[in-house]
Design an enzyme around this catalytic site. Structure first.
Site, PDB file in Angstrom:
ATOM      1  N   HIS A  20       0.828  -1.198   0.000  1.00 38.91           N
ATOM      2  CA  HIS A  20       0.000   0.000   0.000  1.00 38.91           C
ATOM      3  C   HIS A  20       0.867   1.254   0.000  1.00 38.91           C
ATOM      4  O   HIS A  20       1.782   1.375   0.797  1.00 38.91           O
ATOM      5  CB  HIS A  20      -0.927  -0.021   1.225  1.00 38.91           C
ATOM      6  CG  HIS A  20      -1.936   1.071   1.218  1.00 38.91           C
ATOM      7  ND1 HIS A  20      -2.392   1.640   2.369  1.00 38.91           N
ATOM      8  CD2 HIS A  20      -2.588   1.698   0.211  1.00 38.91           C
ATOM      9  CE1 HIS A  20      -3.274   2.575   2.076  1.00 38.91           C
ATOM     10  NE2 HIS A  20      -3.411   2.623   0.771  1.00 38.91           N
ATOM     11  N   ASP A  28       7.712   7.511 -20.853  1.00 44.52           N
ATOM     12  CA  ASP A  28       8.023   7.498 -22.274  1.00 44.52           C
ATOM     13  C   ASP A  28       9.494   7.114 -22.457  1.00 44.52           C
ATOM     14  O   ASP A  28      10.210   6.858 -21.484  1.00 44.52           O
ATOM     15  CB  ASP A  28       7.693   8.850 -22.911  1.00 44.52           C
ATOM     16  CG  ASP A  28       8.459  10.027 -22.305  1.00 44.52           C
ATOM     17  OD1 ASP A  28       9.559   9.832 -21.743  1.00 44.52           O
ATOM     18  OD2 ASP A  28       7.961  11.160 -22.411  1.00 44.52           O
TER      19      ASP A  28
END
EC number: 5.4.99.62
Length: 139
Positions: A20, A28
């Site tokens: 969590h 990219d």
């Protein structure tokens, strides 16, 4: 052989070990990756794999509660940004859980990637097509 969508061994291991609030970055082909952060390099050639396809696969295997993007993404690549928001909206509908969306400057984004457990590099050539996922819980 693994039956689910994600068959890349490094990514599958990463997703299986996330807790969590852990963060992972999907980027990219041009985003600088901090030396100390695990690099999972998927880039094969211009556009392969795409940023959005990679995002969809990660979402299919992990619960995300928040995302961060650079403010420049919305301004410079609005069509790609809108497509990403549509994918995130669909994920919210599918899981019944909301995803908090936040923005920061590209420079702040690059600095924040240093907190990621890993950076997943795609072959995407769309400017600012980068996102940080913060993991949630399925219960």
């Amino acid at each position: 052989m693994k039956k689910s969508t994600l068959i890349n061994a490094e990514l599958s291991y990463l997703v299986a070990t996330l807790g969590h609030t852990d963060e992972i970055t999907i980027c990219d082909a041009g985003l600088p990756i901090p030396q100390h952060v695990q690099r999972i390099d998927l880039a094969l050639t211009h556009g392969v794999p795409s940023f959005l396809d990679t995002v969809k696969v990660i979402l299919s295997e992990s619960q995300i509660e928040a995302v961060l993007m650079a403010t420049e993404f919305e301004k410079v690549s609005p069509k790609h940004h809108q497509a990403l928001l549509a994918v995130l909206d669909q994920e919210c509908l599918t899981t019944g859980k909301s995803i908090q969306i936040g923005y920061l400057s590209h420079e702040e984004f690059k600095q924040r990637t240093a907190q990621s457990r890993a950076v997943v590099r795609t072959g995407e050539y769309t400017p600012y097509a980068n996102i940080i996922f913060q993991t949630g819980v399925v219960f």
